[in-house]
Scaffold this motif. Structure first.
Motif, PDB file in Angstrom:
ATOM      1  N   GLU A  74     -26.485   2.518  18.399  1.00  0.00           N
ATOM      2  CA  GLU A  74     -25.254   3.132  18.934  1.00  0.00           C
ATOM      3  C   GLU A  74     -25.621   3.832  20.193  1.00  0.00           C
ATOM      4  OE1 GLU A  74     -23.784   6.133  15.942  1.00  0.00           O
ATOM      5  OE2 GLU A  74     -23.940   4.702  14.296  1.00  0.00           O
ATOM      6  N   CYS A  75     -27.047   3.756  20.446  1.00  0.00           N
ATOM      7  CA  CYS A  75     -27.357   4.310  21.851  1.00  0.00           C
ATOM      8  C   CYS A  75     -26.748   3.437  22.834  1.00  0.00           C
ATOM      9  CB  CYS A  75     -28.767   4.680  21.799  1.00  0.00           C
ATOM     10  SG  CYS A  75     -29.651   5.689  20.657  1.00  0.00           S
ATOM     11  N   GLN A  76     -26.632   4.010  24.211  1.00  0.00           N
ATOM     12  CA  GLN A  76     -26.434   3.431  25.580  1.00  0.00           C
ATOM     13  C   GLN A  76     -27.731   2.355  25.632  1.00  0.00           C
ATOM     14  OE1 GLN A  76     -23.887   3.566  27.244  1.00  0.00           O
ATOM     15  NE2 GLN A  76     -22.957   4.968  26.010  1.00  0.00           N
ATOM     16  N   ASP A  78     -29.512   1.276  27.971  1.00  0.00           N
ATOM     17  CA  ASP A  78     -30.770   1.603  28.809  1.00  0.00           C
ATOM     18  C   ASP A  78     -31.680   2.503  27.953  1.00  0.00           C
ATOM     19  OD1 ASP A  78     -28.699   3.622  28.858  1.00  0.00           O
ATOM     20  OD2 ASP A  78     -29.684   4.158  30.653  1.00  0.00           O
ATOM     21  N   ARG A  80     -31.851   2.382  24.404  1.00  0.00           N
ATOM     22  CA  ARG A  80     -31.912   1.580  23.130  1.00  0.00           C
ATOM     23  C   ARG A  80     -33.238   2.153  22.530  1.00  0.00           C
ATOM     24  NH1 ARG A  80     -28.049  -2.574  22.659  1.00  0.00           N
ATOM     25  NH2 ARG A  80     -26.614  -0.395  22.645  1.00  0.00           N
ATOM     26  N   ASP A 173     -21.021   8.659  33.240  1.00  0.00           N
ATOM     27  CA  ASP A 173     -20.044   8.939  32.235  1.00  0.00           C
ATOM     28  C   ASP A 173     -19.306   7.631  32.767  1.00  0.00           C
ATOM     29  OD1 ASP A 173     -18.504   9.878  34.342  1.00  0.00           O
ATOM     30  OD2 ASP A 173     -18.388  11.666  33.345  1.00  0.00           O
ATOM     31  N   SER A 174     -17.766   7.665  31.843  1.00  0.00           N
ATOM     32  CA  SER A 174     -16.857   6.722  32.175  1.00  0.00           C
ATOM     33  C   SER A 174     -16.384   6.512  33.562  1.00  0.00           C
ATOM     34  CB  SER A 174     -16.010   6.766  31.287  1.00  0.00           C
ATOM     35  OG  SER A 174     -15.111   8.081  31.379  1.00  0.00           O
TER      36      SER A 174
END
Length: 220
Positions: A74-76, A78, A80, A173-174
């Protein structure tokens, strides 16, 4: 945050602040685990009192946990690998604050109202560094309009101009990469002078995009 709290191999805190406001990291091996929300005994770890103006003495601990947790997916991308290498604690097996001596009294703290405070804001490791401050002295968290409260007077410094709030590193962020700015507030209390707390002057919070444009952010 790595290195701000955790488990050390030697009998030493993972991070401490001396009377000059300088940060001192553990000299031996150390790690910052992630605690499973359902882990038994976790509530005891973060409720230790301040004794004689100092953080509690390091306490021996035995935990049950594992690495390579499935939730690392579930981590981003970069980070993980960092998540996979994180110790996930599922149980605190041994943790007894009564097994160590409590901190002894230290030299008296500066008297409230004295010219010398609890830290030097010009030290960039503690506050905003060698910039202009609109206020340095004793005040209260009520007067500073902070979203958190501390009893009695606090030693505080307020930058005269907006400063970077999270260092030079960019977050994302987004919307895209960004950095946050604001007139920084740094403070410490008589009860816990070695812990520096931070805030922002209401109405000064702003977001800088990667195009260099800085836009105000409404106070929460």
């Amino acid at each position: 945050m790595d290195g701000e709290f955790g488990i050390t191999q030697n009998d030493e805190p993972i991070l401490a602040t001396d009377e000059r406001g300088e940060l001192k990291h553990a000299t031996g091996p150390a790690l910052t685990p992630w605690f499973d929300p359902d882990a038994a005994g976790v509530d005891k770890l973060f409720g230790l009192p301040v004794v004689n103006g100092q953080r509690y003495t390091p306490i021996p601990i035995v935990v049950v946990g594992h690495f390579n947790d499935a939730r690392a997916d579930e981590c981003q991308p970069d980070v993980r690998a960092l998540c996979l290498g994180r110790l996930v604690v599922t149980k605190v097996a041994v943790f007894d604050p009564n097994s160590v001596a409590t901190p002894a009294p230290t030299k008296p703290q500066q008297t409230v109202g004295s010219d010398v405070g609890l830290f030097d804001p010009r030290d960039g490791r503690v506050c905003a560094g060698d910039v202009t401050y609109s206020f340095v002295g004793w005040t209260t968290t009520d007067a500073l309009e902070l979203p958190f409260q501390r009893e009695g007077r606090v030693w505080a410094a307020i930058t005269a101009e907006p400063a970077l709030l999270g260092g030079d590193e960019w977050s994302e962020d987004s919307v895209g990469p960004f950095r946050m700015w604001g007139r920084r507030i740094c403070l410490a209390t008589q009860a816990d002078p070695n812990t520096i707390l931070y805030g922002v002057v209401p109405g000064t919070l702003a977001r800088e995009g990667e195009n260099g444009k800085v836009e105000p952010v409404a106070d929460q």
